[in-house]
Design an enzyme around this catalytic site. Structure first.
Site, PDB file in Angstrom:
ATOM      1  N   CYS A 125      -6.173   0.244   7.603  1.00 26.46           N
ATOM      2  CA  CYS A 125      -4.847   0.671   7.676  1.00 26.46           C
ATOM      3  C   CYS A 125      -4.512   1.823   8.579  1.00 26.46           C
ATOM      4  O   CYS A 125      -3.433   1.860   9.064  1.00 26.46           O
ATOM      5  CB  CYS A 125      -4.360   1.149   6.453  1.00 26.46           C
ATOM      6  SG  CYS A 125      -4.521  -0.115   5.198  1.00 26.46           S
ATOM      7  N   HIS A 169       2.559   4.380   6.505  1.00 31.19           N
ATOM      8  CA  HIS A 169       1.901   3.109   6.294  1.00 31.19           C
ATOM      9  C   HIS A 169       2.467   2.460   4.893  1.00 31.19           C
ATOM     10  O   HIS A 169       2.767   3.347   4.062  1.00 31.19           O
ATOM     11  CB  HIS A 169       0.357   3.435   6.016  1.00 31.19           C
ATOM     12  CG  HIS A 169      -0.364   2.145   5.587  1.00 31.19           C
ATOM     13  ND1 HIS A 169      -0.111   1.188   6.022  1.00 31.19           N
ATOM     14  CD2 HIS A 169      -1.060   2.148   4.478  1.00 31.19           C
ATOM     15  CE1 HIS A 169      -0.936   0.048   5.407  1.00 31.19           C
ATOM     16  NE2 HIS A 169      -1.469   0.616   4.359  1.00 31.19           N
ATOM     17  N   ASN A 199       1.801  -4.948   2.306  1.00 33.01           N
ATOM     18  CA  ASN A 199       0.910  -4.357   3.234  1.00 33.01           C
ATOM     19  C   ASN A 199       0.024  -4.950   4.235  1.00 33.01           C
ATOM     20  O   ASN A 199      -0.801  -5.918   3.712  1.00 33.01           O
ATOM     21  CB  ASN A 199      -0.198  -3.505   2.216  1.00 33.01           C
ATOM     22  CG  ASN A 199      -1.286  -2.761   3.007  1.00 33.01           C
ATOM     23  OD1 ASN A 199      -1.196  -2.428   4.170  1.00 33.01           O
ATOM     24  ND2 ASN A 199      -2.021  -1.845   2.165  1.00 33.01           N
TER      25      ASN A 199
HETATM   26  O1  UT7 Z   1      -3.460   0.244   2.355  1.00 37.41           O
HETATM   27  C1  UT7 Z   1      -4.826   0.735   2.094  1.00 37.41           C
HETATM   28  C2  UT7 Z   1      -4.720   1.463   1.035  1.00 37.41           C
HETATM   29  N1  UT7 Z   1      -4.548   1.302  -0.344  1.00 37.41           N
HETATM   30  C3  UT7 Z   1      -3.547   1.485  -0.860  1.00 37.41           C
HETATM   31  O2  UT7 Z   1      -2.865   2.588  -0.745  1.00 37.41           O
HETATM   32  C4  UT7 Z   1      -3.240   1.275  -2.534  1.00 37.41           C
HETATM   33  C5  UT7 Z   1      -3.122   2.439  -3.436  1.00 37.41           C
HETATM   34  N2  UT7 Z   1      -3.073   1.931  -4.622  1.00 37.41           N
HETATM   35  C6  UT7 Z   1      -1.943   1.467  -5.213  1.00 37.41           C
HETATM   36  O3  UT7 Z   1      -0.875   1.342  -4.630  1.00 37.41           O
HETATM   37  C7  UT7 Z   1      -1.977   1.004  -6.741  1.00 37.41           C
HETATM   38  O4  UT7 Z   1      -3.064   1.656  -7.199  1.00 37.41           O
HETATM   39  C8  UT7 Z   1      -1.719  -0.323  -7.049  1.00 37.41           C
HETATM   40  C9  UT7 Z   1      -0.428  -0.980  -6.732  1.00 37.41           C
HETATM   41  C10 UT7 Z   1      -2.982  -1.021  -6.519  1.00 37.41           C
HETATM   42  C11 UT7 Z   1      -1.942  -0.598  -8.710  1.00 37.41           C
HETATM   43  O5  UT7 Z   1      -0.816   0.033  -9.213  1.00 37.41           O
HETATM   44  P1  UT7 Z   1      -1.112   1.181 -10.293  1.00 37.41           P
HETATM   45  O6  UT7 Z   1      -0.001   1.911 -10.859  1.00 37.41           O
HETATM   46  O7  UT7 Z   1      -2.167   2.281  -9.965  1.00 37.41           O
HETATM   47  O8  UT7 Z   1      -1.872   0.206 -11.523  1.00 37.41           O
HETATM   48  P2  UT7 Z   1      -3.265   0.304 -12.137  1.00 37.41           P
HETATM   49  O9  UT7 Z   1      -4.190  -0.068 -11.363  1.00 37.41           O
HETATM   50  O10 UT7 Z   1      -3.489   2.058 -12.718  1.00 37.41           O
HETATM   51  O11 UT7 Z   1      -3.026  -0.496 -13.397  1.00 37.41           O
HETATM   52  C12 UT7 Z   1      -2.236  -0.561 -14.368  1.00 37.41           C
HETATM   53  C13 UT7 Z   1      -1.995  -1.866 -15.153  1.00 37.41           C
HETATM   54  C14 UT7 Z   1      -3.601  -2.418 -15.422  1.00 37.41           C
HETATM   55  O12 UT7 Z   1      -3.372  -2.951 -16.850  1.00 37.41           O
HETATM   56  P3  UT7 Z   1      -3.675  -1.984 -18.278  1.00 37.41           P
HETATM   57  O13 UT7 Z   1      -5.220  -1.684 -18.030  1.00 37.41           O
HETATM   58  O14 UT7 Z   1      -3.080  -0.957 -18.195  1.00 37.41           O
HETATM   59  O15 UT7 Z   1      -3.619  -2.807 -19.367  1.00 37.41           O
HETATM   60  C15 UT7 Z   1      -3.485  -3.542 -14.682  1.00 37.41           C
HETATM   61  O16 UT7 Z   1      -4.504  -4.555 -15.272  1.00 37.41           O
HETATM   62  O17 UT7 Z   1      -1.292  -2.963 -14.504  1.00 37.41           O
HETATM   63  C16 UT7 Z   1      -2.257  -4.069 -14.515  1.00 37.41           C
HETATM   64  N3  UT7 Z   1      -2.010  -4.673 -13.323  1.00 37.41           N
HETATM   65  C17 UT7 Z   1      -0.908  -5.728 -13.301  1.00 37.41           C
HETATM   66  N4  UT7 Z   1      -0.042  -6.082 -14.057  1.00 37.41           N
HETATM   67  C18 UT7 Z   1       0.873  -7.100 -13.686  1.00 37.41           C
HETATM   68  C19 UT7 Z   1      -2.638  -4.652 -12.279  1.00 37.41           C
HETATM   69  N5  UT7 Z   1      -2.191  -5.428 -11.357  1.00 37.41           N
HETATM   70  C20 UT7 Z   1      -0.984  -6.248 -11.790  1.00 37.41           C
HETATM   71  C21 UT7 Z   1      -0.080  -7.059 -11.460  1.00 37.41           C
HETATM   72  N6  UT7 Z   1       0.868  -7.605 -12.410  1.00 37.41           N
HETATM   73  N7  UT7 Z   1      -0.194  -7.672  -9.979  1.00 37.41           N
END
Ligand code: UT7
Length: 329
Positions: A116, A256, A286
Site C-alpha cells: 500500500c 491511504h 482498498n
Molecule cells: O492496506 C493495507 C493495510 N491494511 C489495513 O490497514 C487494514 C487494517 N485492518 C482493518 O481495517 C480492520 O481490522 C478490518 C476491517 C480488517 C477488520 O475490522 P475489525 O473491526 O478489526 O474487526 P475484527 O477483525 O476485530 O473482527 C470483529 C468481528 C469478528 O467476529 P467475532 O470474532 O467478534 O465474532 C469477525 O469474525 O467481525 C467479524 N467479521 C465480519 N463480520 C461480518 C470480520 N469480517 C467480517 C465481515 N462481515 N466481512
C-alpha cells in the site's frame, strides 16, 4: 543543492467498470452491508473482469490517458515505474509490458513492491531521476488487481479490497513547486501480519499450497490497523515538523484508503479537519498501490497551484511513509 524539483504535471486514474456492491458480497460470504459500511466505510469496489485482462491493461488505460492529457508523445517518456503487488506475472515486470502496449519504446521500466506504500516509494524513486537532472519525463504508476489474490470465501479480506489505480507524470520544475520532502519507513517484522503465504521462493506453488488457499492475501486485521494509525501519524508529524508546517498550512491530506476508521484516527491524531482529508474509499475500497493516485485523479480539479499536500500510506512489509508536495498547476 539542485534547484530542480520533481512536479506532478498530470494524473490519470482508471477503475474497471464492474461494481461489486456490499449487497452482492452478502450473497457470496457471511457478511452484511451494515458491518462493511460501519467497520470499513466501503460501499462498493471495482473488479477487473474479462478474459486475458491483467494489471498491464489497467496500466495501459492510465498511461495512454496520461500521455493524451499531458500532450506527451510516447517516445518522449524516459522512465516508467510501476508500483504493484499484482503484476501480470511474477516476472517480467509489468512496467515494461505497459510500455510495450502503449508504444513507449525509448524508456526503461521496473516495478516496485511496497504494497500500500508502493506509490509513495515509486514517487520518491522517480523524483530522484528528475531532481538529479537525469530525466525530464518520468511516469509513476500505482495500481493493483487485488481481486486476483483474494479468497472470495474469506469475509475478513474479500470485502476490503478492490481493483484500480492511477499514473502521474513527473517533470522538472524550477519555480519551487513539486515534491518537497518524503519520509519513508519499513519494518520487515510486520510481514507476519500481512502477506501471501505461497508462490514465492519460500513456498513455491504446489498442489498443497493451492489446496490450502495459500495464494491469497493473509491479514491479521487488528495489529495492522493499530500499526497503520501509529505509522502514518508518526511520519506525517515528522515531515510537518521538519518543514515547519502546521495543520493550518496544509490544503489537503491524502491518506491511504484502507479503512475509514483508520483515516479518521489519523486525521484526529494530526488535528486535520475531515474537510481537508481526501476520502473515496466508499467507491473503490482498498486498491493497495492504487489508492493515492486514484485520490489525486479524483481531486485534481479541486487542487490549486501552490496547494500544500500531504500523502501518507501504510501497508504490507510493513512499509509506510509521508510525502509532502506542492501542487504545480
Ligand atoms: O492496506 C493495507 C493495510 N491494511 C489495513 O490497514 C487494514 C487494517 N485492518 C482493518 O481495517 C480492520 O481490522 C478490518 C476491517 C480488517 C477488520 O475490522 P475489525 O473491526 O478489526 O474487526 P475484527 O477483525 O476485530 O473482527 C470483529 C468481528 C469478528 O467476529 P467475532 O470474532 O467478534 O465474532 C469477525 O469474525 O467481525 C467479524 N467479521 C465480519 N463480520 C461480518 C470480520 N469480517 C467480517 C465481515 N462481515 N466481512
Amino acid at each position: 543543492m539542485s534547484d530542480i524539483l520533481a512536479a506532478i504535471t498530470g494524473v490519470q486514474g482508471y477503475v474497471p467498470d464492474y461494481i461489486l456492491t456490499n449487497k452482492e458480497l452478502e450473497s457470496m460470504v457471511d457478511t452484511n452491508d451494515e458491518w462493511i459500511s460501519s467497520r470499513t466505510g466501503i460501499k462498493e469496489r471495482r473488479i477487473l473482469k474479462g478474459d486475458g485482462l491483467a494489471a498491464s491493461d489497467m496500466g495501459y488505460e492510465m498511461v495512454k490517458g496520461l500521455l493524451e492529457k499531458t500532450n506527451t508523445k510516447p517516445e518522449e517518456v524516459e522512465l516508467v515505474i510501476c508500483a504493484t503487488i499484482t503484476g501480470d506475472m511474477i516476472f517480467p515486470d509489468t512496467a515494461n509490458t505497459i510500455c510495450d502496449k502503449v508504444g513507449i519504446n525509448n524508456a526503461f521500466g521496473f516495478d516496485i513492491n511496497a504494497a500500500c506504500s508502493g506509490f509513495l516509494f515509486a514517487l520518491t524513486t522517480g523524483e530522484q531521476f528528475i531532481k538529479s537532472g537525469t530525466y525530464k519525463k518520468v511516469i509513476v504508476i500505482g495500481m493493483d488487481v487485488m481481486s486476483s489474490i483474494l479468497d472470495y470465501t474469506d469475509r475478513t479480506t474479500c470485502v476490503i479490497f478492490g481493483d484500480g489505480g492511477g499514473a502521474v507524470m513527473l517533470e522538472p520544475n524550477h519555480d519551487g513547486f513539486g515534491v518537497q520532502d518524503a519520509l519513508l519507513k519499513g519494518d520487515g517484522a510486520g510481514r507476519h501480519h500481512l502477506h501471501m503465504k505461497a508462490g514465492g521462493s519460500l513456498k513455491p506453488p504446489s498442489l498443497e499450497t493451492v489446496t490450502a488457499k495459500e495464494h491469497y492475501v493473509y491479514q491479521e486485521g487488528r495489529p495492522v490497523f493499530k500499526s497503520a494509525v501509529r505509522g502514518m501519524i508518526s511520519t506525517t508529524e515528522a515531515v510537518m515538523k521538519r518543514n515547519n508546517l502546521t495543520a493550518d498550512d496544509i490544503s489537503w491530506v491524502i491518506p491511504h484508503q484502507a479503512n475509514i476508521r483508520i483515516i479518521s484516527s489519523v486525521a484526529e491524531g494530526l488535528n486535520f479537519p475531515m474537510e481537508k482529508v481526501v476520502v473515496n474509499i466508499q467507491k473503490y475500497g482498498n486498491t493497495t498501490s492504487g489508492t493515492l493516485p486514484l485520490c489525486l485523479w479524483e481531486w485534481e480539479n479541486k487542487f490549486k497551484k501552490g496547494d500544500k499536500i500531504l500523502l501518507t500510506a501504510f501497508g504490507g512489509g510493513f512499509t509506510w511513509g509521508t510525502t509532502y508536495l506542492t501542487w504545480a498547476y
